[in-house]
Design a protein around this motif. Structure first.
Motif, mmCIF file in Angstrom:
data_model
loop_
_atom_site.group_PDB
_atom_site.id
_atom_site.type_symbol
_atom_site.label_atom_id
_atom_site.label_comp_id
_atom_site.label_asym_id
_atom_site.label_seq_id
_atom_site.Cartn_x
_atom_site.Cartn_y
_atom_site.Cartn_z
ATOM 1 N N UNK A 31 -57.454 105.849 72.845
ATOM 2 C CA UNK A 31 -55.965 106.293 73.159
ATOM 3 C C UNK A 31 -55.762 107.619 72.848
ATOM 4 N N UNK A 32 -55.048 108.131 73.746
ATOM 5 C CA UNK A 32 -54.463 109.630 73.448
ATOM 6 C C UNK A 32 -53.098 109.688 74.094
ATOM 7 N N UNK A 33 -51.982 109.915 72.822
ATOM 8 C CA UNK A 33 -50.771 110.123 73.439
ATOM 9 C C UNK A 33 -50.088 111.103 72.869
ATOM 10 N N UNK A 34 -49.523 112.224 73.958
ATOM 11 C CA UNK A 34 -49.118 113.276 73.527
ATOM 12 C C UNK A 34 -47.594 112.907 72.713
ATOM 13 N N UNK A 35 -47.225 113.884 71.702
ATOM 14 C CA UNK A 35 -45.871 113.817 71.367
ATOM 15 C C UNK A 35 -44.715 113.905 72.469
ATOM 16 N N UNK A 36 -43.995 112.971 72.574
ATOM 17 C CA UNK A 36 -42.657 112.953 73.726
ATOM 18 C C UNK A 36 -43.331 112.229 74.858
ATOM 19 N N UNK A 37 -44.752 111.800 74.937
ATOM 20 C CA UNK A 37 -45.066 111.000 75.926
ATOM 21 C C UNK A 37 -44.824 109.398 75.774
ATOM 22 N N UNK A 38 -44.922 108.856 76.852
ATOM 23 C CA UNK A 38 -44.760 107.058 76.769
ATOM 24 C C UNK A 38 -45.957 106.801 77.519
ATOM 25 N N UNK A 39 -46.950 106.094 76.571
ATOM 26 C CA UNK A 39 -47.928 105.474 77.598
ATOM 27 C C UNK A 39 -47.892 103.940 77.396
ATOM 28 N N UNK A 40 -48.010 103.141 78.554
ATOM 29 C CA UNK A 40 -48.149 101.785 78.576
ATOM 30 C C UNK A 40 -49.448 101.184 78.485
ATOM 31 N N UNK A 41 -49.469 100.193 77.604
ATOM 32 C CA UNK A 41 -50.767 99.521 77.816
ATOM 33 C C UNK A 41 -50.542 98.114 78.573
ATOM 34 N N UNK A 42 -51.291 98.057 79.546
ATOM 35 C CA UNK A 42 -50.926 97.134 80.512
ATOM 36 C C UNK A 42 -52.296 96.373 80.767
ATOM 37 N N UNK A 43 -52.024 95.007 80.718
ATOM 38 C CA UNK A 43 -53.257 93.953 80.705
ATOM 39 C C UNK A 43 -52.828 92.710 80.952
ATOM 40 N N UNK A 44 -53.905 91.735 81.288
ATOM 41 C CA UNK A 44 -53.378 90.338 81.278
ATOM 42 C C UNK A 44 -53.306 89.553 79.950
ATOM 43 N N UNK A 45 -52.968 88.443 79.532
ATOM 44 C CA UNK A 45 -52.866 87.764 78.438
ATOM 45 C C UNK A 45 -54.151 87.698 77.942
ATOM 46 N N UNK A 46 -54.254 88.110 76.599
ATOM 47 C CA UNK A 46 -55.486 88.164 75.699
ATOM 48 C C UNK A 46 -56.421 89.109 76.024
ATOM 49 N N UNK A 47 -55.638 90.130 76.707
ATOM 50 C CA UNK A 47 -56.679 91.368 76.849
ATOM 51 C C UNK A 47 -57.187 92.106 75.594
ATOM 52 N N UNK A 48 -56.019 92.153 74.657
ATOM 53 C CA UNK A 48 -56.215 92.888 73.292
ATOM 54 C C UNK A 48 -54.999 93.874 73.224
ATOM 55 N N UNK A 49 -53.941 93.887 74.346
ATOM 56 C CA UNK A 49 -52.944 94.862 73.967
ATOM 57 C C UNK A 49 -52.267 94.648 72.670
ATOM 58 N N UNK A 50 -51.645 93.414 72.344
ATOM 59 C CA UNK A 50 -50.976 93.232 71.147
ATOM 60 C C UNK A 50 -51.977 93.722 69.964
ATOM 61 N N UNK A 51 -53.279 93.345 69.905
ATOM 62 C CA UNK A 51 -54.387 93.603 68.850
ATOM 63 C C UNK A 51 -54.046 95.026 68.656
ATOM 64 N N UNK A 52 -54.214 95.652 69.779
ATOM 65 C CA UNK A 52 -54.356 97.260 69.612
ATOM 66 C C UNK A 52 -53.150 98.036 68.879
#
Lengths: 354, 279
Positions: A31-52
């Motif tokens: 993941x790379x997110x600049x200061x001031x930037x909003x990045x969405x982690x999108x994915x189906x259930x169980x993809x690992x978004x919440x773990x990330x």
């Protein structure tokens, strides 16, 4: 402990490779997110978004990789020492504290005096429009109010990284609309990096500058909402943005997918994706005249209402969705199990390298 | 015993018309009523046989008040000791994992099933004047526990602490640990998390455990008489006084029992209103 204030250097933002391995599950994303930037982690259930997200917050230990925020290593710090604010999915407001004390909790932990912490909390509550609910206990707050208190509480620690886990999932449709636009404004005001997790493409598109799609613990696609929506690279993304998507072999203006030949406007060679909207599909009872391209024999798998139209699910050499008007369904006498012809215009198909 | 086919059939017939509700089955109702009688009748007997006419003067006797005061003070101090040691112990059992945790929990519950007299003997062997720790306590600090009021507290705490630990551990396991995670992301150290989030969340469970613990300490007999003896004014608590009175003056025993009953019911009822019903 001191957390960096807003006057600290802006360069850097978040740069992370998150590897979490558990029996039967493996997450490995960069993941790379600049200061001031909003990045969405999108994915189906169980993809690992919440773990990330939990790994970024320090609530789930990394088994590999690293996290760097504003040029400093984060993964070596315990959760309570990371300059990170988290809005949890069901907010997790402390039930025994008032809204004000919930927001003041973070500043207190950082060593502010009770009066200072409460002053800062009152300011934040006012900013999210809840000055009148400062003394309310969380169970007296509506879902939308609780969401805003949770946001204020996360911002109160003056984080450099803001994490939001399904921030709108617990709200009903009506509140969601209103809270979404409010949240968008607050995220725009926030000068640190923001990562939000959602399975709702609309939330992702409205709130985020950039999308990262995760499936089975790996990044499958990333880019701006427009890029992702225009050129989906997996079935999941295609379904999210409402397109039919196929992988095929291109030879100039023709793409072959499972024996069906599509003419496309692009000139490509080798493996490609072909995408078209369900609205571009036309259905016929008997074989239409003209070119055999972009035409295939399909069996109706199911029919359902979709907005003002009817969505017809097609099975056959390729599975597809077709949106037709209720009148067309009546005229053609469509029913499940029926064999029909499906066609799509060359000008409405879109091919890009796989 | 055979089942009653009549009521069962009628019940079955009613079920077709009205969902699951209806008259409780006899097979449950009869034992339940018998159980109620079994628990309530002895208490009623105590009330019936009480020497009501001489009650005021008997109550005013200094031995009664002395024993009552000693009982209340030692039970309360023992509960305090149990809270101080038992809540952290429950936290350790519920929130951390270490080798031997299951064994530790098993050991902690032993006093629950151990006859209190055996507990008293064990305490004597460890904390008695010639005990493993007791001799050291005496030589190093000049402290002796057996046959003192402090010894009463030790005996009561020994018997009552498992009740507190088990009830607080249950409350901890039932509390959502994600609140603690949320607190950690807000910069709270583990101690702050415990103090400002965990403890308030499990407060009803702690209170219920403390009430159980206090009640057990108040009624403690076996370990107390073994470890602390039966000296009026210093170690003779109410249960001990009741037992002693039974041999010499049965009417006095009835009066003392009545007092103990009244105090227990009053305090438990008062606390139940406030705390226990919320658990």
């Amino acid at each position: 402990m001191r957390r960096p204030g807003p006057d600290s250097p802006q360069h850097g933002g978040l740069r992370a490779r998150l590897a979490v391995e558990r029996p039967g599950f493996r997450l490995d994303v960069a993941l790379e997110v600049a200061a001031g930037e909003v990045v969405a982690l999108l994915g189906p259930n169980g993809a690992g978004k919440t773990t990330a997200l939990r790994a970024l917050a320090g609530l789930t230990p990394l088994t590999g990789g690293s996290i760097e925020l504003d040029g400093r290593a984060l993964h070596t710090l315990p959760a309570e020492r990371r300059p990170v604010g988290v809005v949890f999915q069901d907010y997790l407001l402390f039930p025994h504290l008032s809204a004000l004390d919930n927001v003041a909790f973070g500043p207190r932990c950082q060593g502010a005096s009770r009066a200072e912490a409460r002053r800062a909390a009152a300011e934040l509550l006012e900013r999210v429009g809840l000055a009148g609910h400062a003394s309310a206990r969380p169970r007296r707050l509506s879902g939308g109010q609780a969401q805003r208190v949770a946001l204020a509480r996360a911002l109160a620690v003056r984080p450099r990284l803001l994490l939001l886990d399904e921030p709108l999932a617990a709200l009903d449709a009506h509140t969601r609309l209103e809270i979404r636009s409010g949240l968008r404004r607050h995220l725009a005001d926030f000068d640190g990096a923001t990562v939000l997790v959602t399975h709702d493409p609309l939330d992702a598109m409205v709130l985020a500058d950039r999308l990262i799609v995760i499936e089975d613990g790996a990044v499958v696609q990333q880019g701006t909402a427009a890029e992702v929506a225009r050129r989906p690279r997996t079935r999941y993304v295609a379904r999210l943005v409402g397109l039919n998507l196929y992988r095929g072999a291109a030879d100039g203006p023709e793409v072959t997918v499972e024996g069906v030949v599509f003419s496309v406007t692009e000139r490509l060679h080798g493996p490609v994706f072909v995408a078209f909207s369900p609205a571009a599909v036309a259905l016929y009872r008997s074989r239409p005249d003209g070119s055999p391209r972009n035409l295939w024999r399909a069996r109706i798998d199911g029919i359902e209402r979709y907005g003002d139209n009817i969505r017809v699910h097609l099975d056959g050499p390729i599975t597809a969705s077709a949106d037709v008007t209720p009148a067309a369904v009546a005229d053609l006498g469509l029913s499940a199990g029926q064999e029909i012809w499906a066609a799509v215009k060359a000008t409405e198909t879109h091919a890009y390298p796989a | 015993m055979r089942a009653h086919p009549g009521p069962r059939l009628r019940y079955g017939a009613r079920r077709t018309g009205r969902a699951v509700t209806g008259r409780p089955p006899w097979m449950l109702l009869v034992p339940a009523l018998a159980g109620t009688a079994f628990l309530v009748l002895p208490l009623a007997g105590l009330l019936v046989r009480a020497p009501w006419s001489t009650l005021p003067e008997r109550l005013a006797q200094p031995q009664v008040l002395q024993a009552l005061r000693l009982s209340l003070v030692t039970a309360t101090v023992a509960t305090g000791v149990c809270l101080l040691l038992g809540v952290p112990l429950a936290w350790l059992l519920a929130r951390t994992s270490f080798p031997g945790r299951r064994l530790l929990r098993a050991l902690i519950t032993v006093p629950l099933v151990l006859p209190p007299v055996v507990g008293g003997v064990a305490l004597l062997l460890v904390l008695g004047r010639r005990g493993l720790l007791g001799s050291w306590l005496e030589s190093a600090f000049g402290v002796t526990l057996p046959f003192t009021t402090a010894g009463v507290v030790v005996a009561e705490a020994f018997v009552a602490m498992p009740f507190l630990v088990i009830s607080v551990e249950g409350a901890l396991r039932a509390a959502d640990p994600r609140f603690e995670e949320a607190a950690a992301t807000l910069g709270a150290s583990r101690w702050t998390v415990f103090r400002r989030v965990t403890l308030p969340l499990i407060a009803p469970g702690v209170a219920a455990g403390a009430v159980l613990c206090w009640a057990r300490a108040l009624g403690e007999f076996g370990a107390t008489i073994t470890f602390a003896g039966n000296f009026p004014g210093t170690t003779q608590t109410m249960p001990l006084a009741v037992y002693l009175a039974l041999e010499t003056d049965p009417e006095a025993a009835v009066v003392l029992s009545l007092v103990l009953l009244a105090v227990s019911v009053l305090i438990l009822a008062g606390l139940r209103e406030r705390w226990v019903s919320r658990v």
